[in-house]
Design a protein around this motif. Structure first.
Motif, PDB file in Angstrom:
ATOM      1  N   MET A   1       3.033  27.893 -10.809  1.00 19.30           N
ATOM      2  CA  MET A   1       1.923  27.361 -11.616  1.00 19.30           C
ATOM      3  C   MET A   1       0.682  28.215 -11.372  1.00 19.30           C
ATOM      4  SD  MET A   1       2.506  23.343 -10.804  1.00 19.30           S
ATOM      5  CE  MET A   1       2.631  23.731  -9.066  1.00 19.30           C
ATOM      6  N   GLU A   2      -0.028  28.494 -12.448  1.00 20.41           N
ATOM      7  CA  GLU A   2      -1.206  29.357 -12.349  1.00 20.41           C
ATOM      8  C   GLU A   2      -2.436  28.672 -12.935  1.00 20.41           C
ATOM      9  OE1 GLU A   2       1.276  33.550 -12.441  1.00 20.41           O
ATOM     10  OE2 GLU A   2       0.793  32.566 -14.315  1.00 20.41           O
ATOM     11  N   MET A   3      -3.595  29.096 -12.464  1.00 21.40           N
ATOM     12  CA  MET A   3      -4.894  28.574 -12.906  1.00 21.40           C
ATOM     13  C   MET A   3      -4.990  27.060 -12.700  1.00 21.40           C
ATOM     14  SD  MET A   3      -5.996  30.905 -16.160  1.00 21.40           S
ATOM     15  CE  MET A   3      -4.581  31.548 -17.059  1.00 21.40           C
TER      16      MET A   3
ATOM     17  N   THR B   1       1.732  30.112 -24.055  1.00 18.30           N
ATOM     18  CA  THR B   1       2.338  29.344 -22.959  1.00 18.30           C
ATOM     19  C   THR B   1       1.773  29.763 -21.593  1.00 18.30           C
ATOM     20  OG1 THR B   1       4.205  30.874 -23.011  1.00 18.30           O
ATOM     21  CG2 THR B   1       4.471  28.780 -24.160  1.00 18.30           C
ATOM     22  N   HIS B   2       0.994  30.844 -21.563  1.00 20.50           N
ATOM     23  CA  HIS B   2       0.343  31.266 -20.304  1.00 20.50           C
ATOM     24  C   HIS B   2      -1.184  31.222 -20.459  1.00 20.50           C
ATOM     25  CE1 HIS B   2       4.226  32.555 -18.532  1.00 20.50           C
ATOM     26  NE2 HIS B   2       4.523  32.571 -19.820  1.00 20.50           N
ATOM     27  N   THR B   3      -1.639  30.237 -21.225  1.00 22.80           N
ATOM     28  CA  THR B   3      -3.067  30.034 -21.475  1.00 22.80           C
ATOM     29  C   THR B   3      -3.522  28.794 -20.714  1.00 22.80           C
ATOM     30  OG1 THR B   3      -2.940  31.085 -23.629  1.00 22.80           O
ATOM     31  CG2 THR B   3      -4.736  29.511 -23.316  1.00 22.80           C
TER      32      THR B   3
ATOM     33  N   TYR C   1      12.450  32.320 -17.061  1.00 23.18           N
ATOM     34  CA  TYR C   1      12.619  33.261 -18.178  1.00 23.18           C
ATOM     35  C   TYR C   1      11.414  34.192 -18.356  1.00 23.18           C
ATOM     36  CZ  TYR C   1      13.859  34.573 -23.041  1.00 23.18           C
ATOM     37  OH  TYR C   1      14.176  35.240 -24.189  1.00 23.18           O
ATOM     38  N   HIS C   2      10.317  33.916 -17.668  1.00 23.44           N
ATOM     39  CA  HIS C   2       9.102  34.727 -17.767  1.00 23.44           C
ATOM     40  C   HIS C   2       9.324  36.151 -17.240  1.00 23.44           C
ATOM     41  CE1 HIS C   2       4.901  35.778 -17.753  1.00 23.44           C
ATOM     42  NE2 HIS C   2       4.707  35.596 -16.473  1.00 23.44           N
ATOM     43  N   VAL C   3      10.180  36.281 -16.229  1.00 25.56           N
ATOM     44  CA  VAL C   3      10.317  37.561 -15.509  1.00 25.56           C
ATOM     45  C   VAL C   3      11.794  37.846 -15.275  1.00 25.56           C
ATOM     46  CG1 VAL C   3       9.930  38.642 -13.247  1.00 25.56           C
ATOM     47  CG2 VAL C   3       8.058  37.415 -14.354  1.00 25.56           C
TER      48      VAL C   3
ATOM     49  N   THR D   1      -4.220  26.262 -17.559  1.00 28.31           N
ATOM     50  CA  THR D   1      -3.316  25.854 -16.483  1.00 28.31           C
ATOM     51  C   THR D   1      -1.894  25.762 -17.035  1.00 28.31           C
ATOM     52  OG1 THR D   1      -5.144  24.567 -15.558  1.00 28.31           O
ATOM     53  CG2 THR D   1      -2.926  24.086 -14.729  1.00 28.31           C
ATOM     54  N   HIS D   2      -0.963  26.493 -16.427  1.00 26.07           N
ATOM     55  CA  HIS D   2       0.405  26.526 -16.977  1.00 26.07           C
ATOM     56  C   HIS D   2       1.417  26.776 -15.873  1.00 26.07           C
ATOM     57  CE1 HIS D   2      -0.657  30.796 -16.750  1.00 26.07           C
ATOM     58  NE2 HIS D   2       0.641  31.027 -16.654  1.00 26.07           N
ATOM     59  N   VAL D   3       2.685  26.593 -16.249  1.00 24.50           N
ATOM     60  CA  VAL D   3       3.777  26.916 -15.327  1.00 24.50           C
ATOM     61  C   VAL D   3       4.584  28.068 -15.913  1.00 24.50           C
ATOM     62  CG1 VAL D   3       5.360  25.158 -16.304  1.00 24.50           C
ATOM     63  CG2 VAL D   3       5.688  25.956 -13.954  1.00 24.50           C
ATOM     64  N   ASP D   4       4.955  29.007 -15.051  1.00 22.10           N
ATOM     65  CA  ASP D   4       5.858  30.092 -15.434  1.00 22.10           C
ATOM     66  C   ASP D   4       7.294  29.602 -15.249  1.00 22.10           C
ATOM     67  OD1 ASP D   4       3.631  31.724 -15.680  1.00 22.10           O
ATOM     68  OD2 ASP D   4       4.055  32.914 -13.882  1.00 22.10           O
ATOM     69  N   ALA D   5       8.108  29.721 -16.305  1.00 22.26           N
ATOM     70  CA  ALA D   5       9.536  29.411 -16.188  1.00 22.26           C
ATOM     71  C   ALA D   5      10.269  30.659 -15.701  1.00 22.26           C
ATOM     72  CB  ALA D   5      10.077  28.986 -17.552  1.00 22.26           C
TER      73      ALA D   5
END
Ligand SMILES: [Zn+2]
Length: 250
Positions: free
Chosen positions: A206-208, A63-65, A73-75, A67-71
């Protein structure tokens, strides 16, 4: 709100999912297998030029591969504060691209971006930030995506704690950048920006993002849309965020 007749262009702000997709160090790589190769509905039917064939594949993706969004619940801050019922949620908002390489006249910006940097960038672009905005940071790292060693090499430019607090104060709806970690790395407080946004404020990251094309076209303001997969208890989701550019009104 959106009249299909006045859309000028839709930018896809993601990198494709393929064998070259870059995964965060803690995320599994993307794999695709054609599990049911193209065949006729009735596999006793001889295949001719007219035979209808269908194929089905199976993908594995962290789920972090890519372009993705961190929810949220990630941290978390401590185990008891985990939010097990959270999942990534959709966002439709006014989008603002903060194009720092263009603003500073450089290829890439690999240092912490401060509230002063944000203010000077929005002033030069003429795109003041407003409550509810989706704010996208471009550091220029997205241009190195085809070279994973370079793409993943610290230091990473991005907001520090001061800028994260500044964005929270503005009431932004979602944030993102073209780097793997979003926040500036190295920093004195690793992951503090993630904790502040995700755990404390439930503001997704959102990352990448792939901002190469939209930046090259000089677009800084657009209708932003991001719909993650509805992964129950997901810590994130691959996404293909969209920047919709409307034609000017007559
Ligand atoms: Zn992530």
């Amino acid at each position: 709100m959106v009249d299909a007749g006045v859309i000028r262009r839709i930018y896809e702000l993601s990198h494709p999912l393929n064998a070259d997709t870059i995964a965060a160090p803690v995320s599994r790589p993307f794999e695709l297998e054609l599990t049911h190769p193209h065949a006729p509905f009735d596999d006793r039917t001889p295949v001719s030029a007219e035979t209808i064939l269908s194929g089905t594949d199976c993908m594995t993706v962290g789920t972090h591969t890519g372009t993705h969004v961190d929810a949220p619940y990630h941290v978390s801050r401590g185990r008891s504060a985990l939010m097990p019922r959270s999942m990534p949620v959709p966002v439709v908002a006014r989008g603002v691209l903060l194009d720092f390489p263009r603003h500073f006249g450089v290829e890439s910006v690999d240092r912490e971006l401060t509230p002063t940097d944000i203010d000077s960038c929005v002033a030069s672009q003429g795109t003041p930030l407003r409550r509810g905005d989706a704010v996208l940071f471009r550091t220029g790292r997205d241009a190195a995506y085809a070279t994973p060693d370079q793409f993943m090499r610290a230091p990473f430019g991005g907001p520090g704690v001061d800028s994260a607090q500044y964005l929270v104060g503005l009431g932004v709806s979602v944030v993102g950048s073209d780097t793997m970690p979003f926040e500036a790395v190295p920093s004195e407080e690793p992951l503090e920006v993630h904790a502040l946004l995700l755990a404390d404020q439930q503001i997704q990251i959102m990352e990448m993002l792939n901002l190469v094309e939209i930046a090259a076209d000089g677009i800084h303001e657009f209708l932003f849309m991001m719909a993650p997969l509805r992964i129950a208890q997901g810590t994130g989701s691959p996404v293909n965020p969209l920047a919709v550019v409307m034609a000017p009104a007559d």
